[in-house]
Design an enzyme around this catalytic site. Structure first.
Site, mmCIF file in Angstrom:
data_model
loop_
_atom_site.group_PDB
_atom_site.id
_atom_site.type_symbol
_atom_site.label_atom_id
_atom_site.label_comp_id
_atom_site.label_asym_id
_atom_site.label_seq_id
_atom_site.Cartn_x
_atom_site.Cartn_y
_atom_site.Cartn_z
ATOM 1 C CG HIS A 1 -32.013 9.806 -2.005
ATOM 2 N ND1 HIS A 1 -32.431 9.256 -0.944
ATOM 3 C CD2 HIS A 1 -30.948 10.244 -1.898
ATOM 4 C CE1 HIS A 1 -31.306 9.171 -0.016
ATOM 5 N NE2 HIS A 1 -30.388 9.702 -0.937
ATOM 6 N NE ARG B 1 3.808 -9.528 17.443
ATOM 7 C CZ ARG B 1 4.142 -10.309 16.525
ATOM 8 N NH1 ARG B 1 3.193 -10.643 15.497
ATOM 9 N NH2 ARG B 1 5.530 -10.622 16.086
ATOM 10 C CB SER C 1 0.286 -11.808 13.043
ATOM 11 O OG SER C 1 0.950 -12.678 12.066
ATOM 12 C CD GLU D 1 -8.957 -6.935 7.240
ATOM 13 O OE1 GLU D 1 -8.027 -7.494 7.318
ATOM 14 O OE2 GLU D 1 -9.658 -6.902 6.025
ATOM 15 C CG PHE E 1 -4.946 -4.629 6.893
ATOM 16 C CD1 PHE E 1 -4.548 -3.756 5.617
ATOM 17 C CD2 PHE E 1 -4.299 -5.780 7.065
ATOM 18 C CE1 PHE E 1 -3.475 -4.329 5.168
ATOM 19 C CE2 PHE E 1 -3.406 -6.288 6.451
ATOM 20 C CZ PHE E 1 -2.871 -5.403 5.145
ATOM 21 C CG HIS F 1 2.244 -6.085 12.863
ATOM 22 N ND1 HIS F 1 1.284 -6.967 13.562
ATOM 23 C CD2 HIS F 1 2.984 -6.966 12.250
ATOM 24 C CE1 HIS F 1 1.770 -8.416 13.483
ATOM 25 N NE2 HIS F 1 2.945 -8.359 12.763
ATOM 26 C CG ASP G 1 5.244 -7.130 6.439
ATOM 27 O OD1 ASP G 1 5.972 -7.927 6.005
ATOM 28 O OD2 ASP G 1 4.224 -7.343 7.578
ATOM 29 N NE ARG H 1 7.229 -8.413 12.790
ATOM 30 C CZ ARG H 1 8.137 -8.362 11.623
ATOM 31 N NH1 ARG H 1 8.319 -7.153 10.924
ATOM 32 N NH2 ARG H 1 8.231 -9.531 11.096
#
Length: 433
Positions: free
Chosen positions: A34, A128, A155, A182, A208, A232, A240, A291
């Site tokens: 490879h 949002r 959210s 995700e 995320f 957010h 948070d 947010r």
């Protein structure tokens, strides 16, 4: 495979045993098959071992004949399908018209003349929520719009009202429950775009986006017009804490070729972001949304669609300085301009919702917005300052994040980290001394 298909009650797992470098005696089963070229000697040995006798860069008549037979069979199947489709269009003209609308890439252009789509917010509202309102306007204009969130729809504000959720029982559902995954959601969004006939969007918290990044990269590489709703968007997430407060993610996405990153400052710029996302058929777009509520600002539809524009100008033809901001920091920057004006310092505020769009504009337009003669420039954004150098230069300054956030109400954090009109004004004041 047939046995797996026949079992309709359980999933099936088929193990295929393979060996890397199969057919090459010296390299078979080794990592070097490879990671290294075979080399002429090993290549010849592999050909002899596999019974391949054709000269290099030639295709045998046997292979040509086999492909010709496959092409003829495929042409027959395509002719049959085209005949069926023509008959269907004739029998069901209303359904055919809807089909054409699903595949109409210009359908979204109808909103350019729809003033309600571009209406400013009546009160301070989070982007949002503004995006959620726009999604529910677009669903009736773009019937192919389909998407959802990684278990965060309430959210992310991504649910289309009065539409079902796609499932085994409801194949016509336009909302999707992707689940807390995700990466898979991003892959599914890419698959929807590749299939065609649907206009895909996916959503999660902005921090995320790290999980979606490999699929976003593939979407950009393959020129897939997937829309990412990333809410957010900053330390404004607040309680948070730093694990959920994106710092470096804007820089990460802006560094990705063929990715449009849109961080709007109000309702008009949010509408411009959605229009850009759906009108561009060759690039994915990330809509980076707050947010917390946004200030009412004097935004411009035409300016937002160019990615950057003068939102609050100086009285002088050549301003003393320029403040460049995005998203929730635009309102703060305009307030800082007013403080400086009381001291006789005449500065311009530029809203920069999308650097990528701004870079596509003419040199003349970019010079009008950011004249090279004005060296006193301050960038204001509640994220990393990485990437702002091209706009503020060696003489400029950045009111940005230097580290991670903290856990506290958004207003407390904005004050702690310097995202106030007083600190922005003070930073510009320092450049003008």
């Amino acid at each position: 495979i047939e046995a797996a298909k026949a079992d309709t009650e359980r999933p099936s797992f088929i193990t295929v045993h393979t060996q890397i470098g199969y057919g090459c005696p010296a390299k078979q089963g080794k990592a070097s098959a490879h990671g290294e070229p075979l080399g002429e000697e090993n290549l010849q040995a592999a050909k002899e071992n596999l019974g391949w006798t054709s000269e290099p860069f030639t295709v045998s008549d046997e292979v040509y004949a086999d492909y010709a037979a496959k092409a003829a069979k495929g042409q027959e199947a395509e002719d049959q399908w085209n005949a069926m489709f023509a008959e269907w269009r004739e029998k069901f003209p209303a359904a055919a018209a809807l089909h054409d609308k699903f595949y109409d890439k210009d359908a979204v252009k109808a909103v350019l003349k729809d003033e309600s789509f571009w209406a400013p917010a009546e009160k301070p509202t989070a982007s949002r929520a503004l995006s959620g309102n726009i999604i529910n306007k677009l669903k009736d204009i773009v019937p192919s719009l389909m998407g959802g969130s990684a278990d965060l729809a309430p959210s992310n504000k991504t649910e289309m009202k009065d539409e079902e959720f796609f499932s085994k029982e409801s194949r016509s559902g336009r909302n999707m429950h992707f689940g807390v995954r995700e990466l898979a959601m991003g892959a599914i969004g890419n698959g929807m775009a590749l299939h065609g006939g649907v206009t895909a969007y996916v959503a999660t918290f902005f921090v995320f986006s790290d999980y979606i990044k490999p699929m976003m990269r593939l979407a950009a590489l393959m020129k897939l017009p997937v829309t990412y709703v990333l809410t957010h968007d900053s330390i404004g997430v607040g309680e948070d804490g730093p694990t959920h407060e994106p710092i470096e993610q804007l820089a990460m996405l802006r560094s990705l070729p063929n990715m449009q990153v849109f961080r709007p400052a109000d309702a008009v710029e949010t509408a411009a972001g959605w229009y850009t996302a759906l009108a561009d058929t060759d690039s994915p777009t990330a809509l980076v949304l707050t947010r917390q509520n946004l200030d009412i600002v004097p935004s411009s539809r035409e300016g937002a669609l160019k990615g950057g524009y003068v939102i609050a100008d100086a009285a002088k033809e050549v301003p003393d300085g320029i403040i460049i901001a995005t998203g929730s920091e635009v309102g703060i920057s305009i307030a800082a301009k007013e403080i400086l004006a009381q001291e006789g310092k005449d500065v311009r505020v530029v809203s920069m919702p999308c650097m990528e769009l701004f870079e596509q504009q003419s040199d003349e337009y970019k010079e009008q917005v950011l004249p090279k003669a004005v060296r006193a420039r301050v960038a204001v954004e509640a994220g990393s300052d990485f990437g702002w150098g091209r706009y503020i230069g060696l003489d400029g300054a950045a009111v940005c994040m230097k580290g991670f956030g903290a856990s506290a109400p958004a207003a407390t954090l904005f004050k702690k980290f310097g995202f106030t009109k007083e600190n922005v004004a003070d930073t510009m004041r320092g450049l003008l001394q």
